[in-house]
Scaffold this active site. Structure first.
Site, PDB file in Angstrom:
ATOM      1  N   GLY A  11      -2.796  -3.653 -10.586  1.00 32.88           N
ATOM      2  CA  GLY A  11      -2.406  -2.683 -11.604  1.00 32.88           C
ATOM      3  C   GLY A  11      -1.658  -3.329 -12.749  1.00 32.88           C
ATOM      4  NE  ARG A  72      -6.339  -1.695  -7.939  1.00 35.26           N
ATOM      5  CZ  ARG A  72      -5.035  -1.963  -7.866  1.00 35.26           C
ATOM      6  NH1 ARG A  72      -4.618  -2.978  -7.134  1.00 35.26           N
ATOM      7  NH2 ARG A  72      -4.154  -1.237  -8.533  1.00 35.26           N
ATOM      8  CG  ASP A 103       1.637  -5.907  -1.194  1.00 35.86           C
ATOM      9  OD1 ASP A 103       0.535  -5.611  -0.717  1.00 35.86           O
ATOM     10  OD2 ASP A 103       2.590  -6.349  -0.516  1.00 35.86           O
ATOM     11  CB  THR A 126       4.204  -4.224  -9.475  1.00 35.92           C
ATOM     12  OG1 THR A 126       4.153  -2.885  -8.960  1.00 35.92           O
ATOM     13  CG2 THR A 126       5.356  -4.955  -8.802  1.00 35.92           C
ATOM     14  CG  ASP A 128       4.491   0.365  -7.615  1.00 36.69           C
ATOM     15  OD1 ASP A 128       4.479   1.379  -8.343  1.00 36.69           O
ATOM     16  OD2 ASP A 128       3.461  -0.154  -7.157  1.00 36.69           O
ATOM     17  CG  ASP A 130       6.270  -2.556  -4.405  1.00 38.32           C
ATOM     18  OD1 ASP A 130       6.203  -3.437  -5.285  1.00 38.32           O
ATOM     19  OD2 ASP A 130       5.268  -2.034  -3.879  1.00 38.32           O
ATOM     20  NE  ARG A 172       2.381  -0.958  -3.279  1.00 32.76           N
ATOM     21  CZ  ARG A 172       2.209  -1.631  -2.138  1.00 32.76           C
ATOM     22  NH1 ARG A 172       1.119  -1.465  -1.431  1.00 32.76           N
ATOM     23  NH2 ARG A 172       3.118  -2.474  -1.715  1.00 32.76           N
TER      24      ARG A 172
END
Length: 323
Positions: A11, A72, A103, A126, A128, A130, A172
């Protein structure tokens, strides 16, 4: 090391272009040849590899998205796909990689390193936030500010019509975007994967707010929580309450676009330089991050496998301020 390549994968996130720019100009400053790979691992397999210069990254620090494109790649999950990618890198004499992504990007980079031994340094790109090994990831701050701007506008409508809005944000499996938006947007409730807030808790809070003469409310919902989507939660609340005008807004991919904030531009630039310096200094299979404002290198396996807990001080703050 004389030749390195940079690519973006997964992403997109605001600040990726600033990171690409930093990687290219840092490499050139150190006397390296630097190549760009378009469309991530798919482009590596197809051989979409080209030499970059300082001019090729002009006027991109302020732009969202990624000039190297992203995709992807299912083929990269296969041994045959990774073999093609390796052969294309060998053909260009590339000795090290800078992988900008999250990730999935780092999972692929870790497997690629273990199979072929090409040094890889990742930059956490990212929204996120995370990834273990960096306090902030590239794009997170911009995503929060984009979502917060939308929440501020929705608040105006909620107040004008005495409505309850359930607003879903991305992340996410992480609640970092949601928790910061809840604090900055003055939300009455927030639901994130890391906490045990239930639909019943939300109903109790909304009823209490109405008893306290509060006529409108904002509930921020992080995606992928165990209580369901914002729409599912809103439907449950609606079926168990009376006289509440309930609306739902899913902010979606608007959070991934737009020009990066000053914070993200600076973070991306720092991590791009750190990635190149890491490769030159012999770092392999690591992610460049910033912890307590200091550059760190974390093994890719650890960065993708170890969970990054939500800051409990933020959770406590949200609870106090939403009273």
């Amino acid at each position: 090391m004389k030749k390195i390549a940079v690519f973006t994968s997964g992403g997109d996130a605001p600040g990726m272009n600033a990171c690409i720019r930093s990687v290219v100009r840092s490499a050139l400053h150190m006397g390296l040849d630097v190549y760009g790979i378009k469309y991530g691992y798919d482009g590596m397999i197809r051989g979409e590899i080209f030499k970059m210069d300082s001019f090729s990254v002009s006027m991109i620090v302020q732009t969202g998205g990624t000039i190297l494109k992203s995709a992807r790649s299912e083929e990269f999950r296969t041994k045959q796909g990774r073999q093609k990618a390796f052969e294309n890198l060998q053909e260009h004499g590339i000795e090290g990689l800078v992988a900008i992504g999250g990730d999935g990007t780092f999972t692929g980079a870790n497997i690629f390193y273990e199979q072929y031994g090409i040094p890889v340094v990742g930059c956490p790109g990212t929204i996120d936030n995370d990834l273990y090994g960096s306090d902030y990831t590239i794009g997170f701050d911009t995503a929060v500010n984009t979502a917060l701007s939308a929440i501020d506008k929705i608040r105006d409508t909620a107040a004008s019509h005495d409505r309850v809005f359930f607003i879903e944000v991305m992340g996410r499996h992480s609640g970092y975007i949601a928790i910061q938006c809840a604090i900055g947007g003055g939300a009455e409730e927030v639901m994130v994967p890391e906490t045990s807030t239930t639909v019943e808790d939300v109903i109790d809070k909304l009823n209490q707010d109405r008893q306290n003469k509060k006529t409108s409310s904002i509930v921020v919902v992080a995606e992928n929580g165990d209580q369901g989507s914002a729409q599912e939660i809103a439907d449950k609340v609606k079926s168990h309450t009376k006289n509440l005008d309930i609306k739902v807004t899913n902010l979606g991919h608007i959070q991934r676009g737009g020009g990066p904030t000053a914070f993200d531009r600076t973070l991306a630039s720092r991590l791009g330089l750190a990635a190149v310096e890491g490769l030159v200094n012999g770092e392999k299979n690591v992610m460049a991050g910033a912890i307590d404002n200091k550059i760190t290198y974390t093994n890719l396996k650890l960065a993708i496998s170890k969970s990054k807990p939500l800051n409990q001080e933020l959770v406590r703050l949200t609870d106090i301020l939403s009273k």
